[in-house]
Scaffold this motif. Structure first.
Motif, mmCIF file in Angstrom:
data_model
loop_
_atom_site.group_PDB
_atom_site.id
_atom_site.type_symbol
_atom_site.label_atom_id
_atom_site.label_comp_id
_atom_site.label_asym_id
_atom_site.label_seq_id
_atom_site.Cartn_x
_atom_site.Cartn_y
_atom_site.Cartn_z
ATOM 1 N N ALA A 194 8.444 3.053 -5.190
ATOM 2 C CA ALA A 194 8.909 2.551 -3.893
ATOM 3 C C ALA A 194 7.724 2.153 -3.013
ATOM 4 O O ALA A 194 7.744 1.103 -2.369
ATOM 5 C CB ALA A 194 9.764 3.598 -3.195
ATOM 6 N N ASP A 195 6.693 2.975 -2.989
ATOM 7 C CA ASP A 195 5.494 2.645 -2.207
ATOM 8 C C ASP A 195 4.814 1.396 -2.754
ATOM 9 O O ASP A 195 4.317 0.563 -2.008
ATOM 10 C CB ASP A 195 4.502 3.808 -2.222
ATOM 11 N N TRP A 196 4.784 1.273 -4.068
ATOM 12 C CA TRP A 196 4.140 0.142 -4.734
ATOM 13 C C TRP A 196 4.810 -1.172 -4.330
ATOM 14 O O TRP A 196 4.152 -2.191 -4.152
ATOM 15 C CB TRP A 196 4.223 0.351 -6.241
ATOM 16 N N LEU A 197 6.127 -1.145 -4.172
ATOM 17 C CA LEU A 197 6.880 -2.358 -3.865
ATOM 18 C C LEU A 197 6.987 -2.653 -2.369
ATOM 19 O O LEU A 197 7.485 -3.705 -1.984
ATOM 20 C CB LEU A 197 8.285 -2.256 -4.471
ATOM 21 N N THR A 198 6.517 -1.749 -1.536
ATOM 22 C CA THR A 198 6.569 -1.952 -0.095
ATOM 23 C C THR A 198 5.420 -2.851 0.342
ATOM 24 O O THR A 198 4.258 -2.553 0.066
ATOM 25 C CB THR A 198 6.472 -0.601 0.645
ATOM 26 N N PRO A 199 5.739 -3.971 1.003
ATOM 27 C CA PRO A 199 4.665 -4.863 1.445
ATOM 28 C C PRO A 199 3.789 -4.199 2.512
ATOM 29 O O PRO A 199 4.253 -3.365 3.276
ATOM 30 C CB PRO A 199 5.400 -6.058 2.044
#
Length: 68
Positions: free
Chosen positions: A11-16
């Motif tokens: 989730a953090d990885w995909l958060t801009p």
């Protein structure tokens, strides 16, 4: 190169947003190690590499090869 991510890190990885390089490097290394510990490696049938003898949705493609 693939990134092995735990669910919480995905989730953090995909958060801009801005990325702290050193922090991400540490998080990715920790995540990759945890994911790798859960991976299982085994030989599969040769039909995996054949576009003629196997369909992409054949569930037997991911079963361990029988060495009989």
């Amino acid at each position: 190169m693939p990134a092995f991510l735990t669910e919480d890190l995905a989730a953090d990885w995909l958060t801009p947003g801005p990325v702290e390089g050193e922090e991400w490097a540490r998080l990715l290394a920790d995540s990759a190690e945890r994911v790798a510990d859960g991976l299982e490696v085994y030989e599969v049938d040769r039909k995996v590499n054949s576009t003629r003898s196997a369909r992409w949705d054949d569930p037997t493609l991911i079963e361990p090869a029988s060495n009989a």
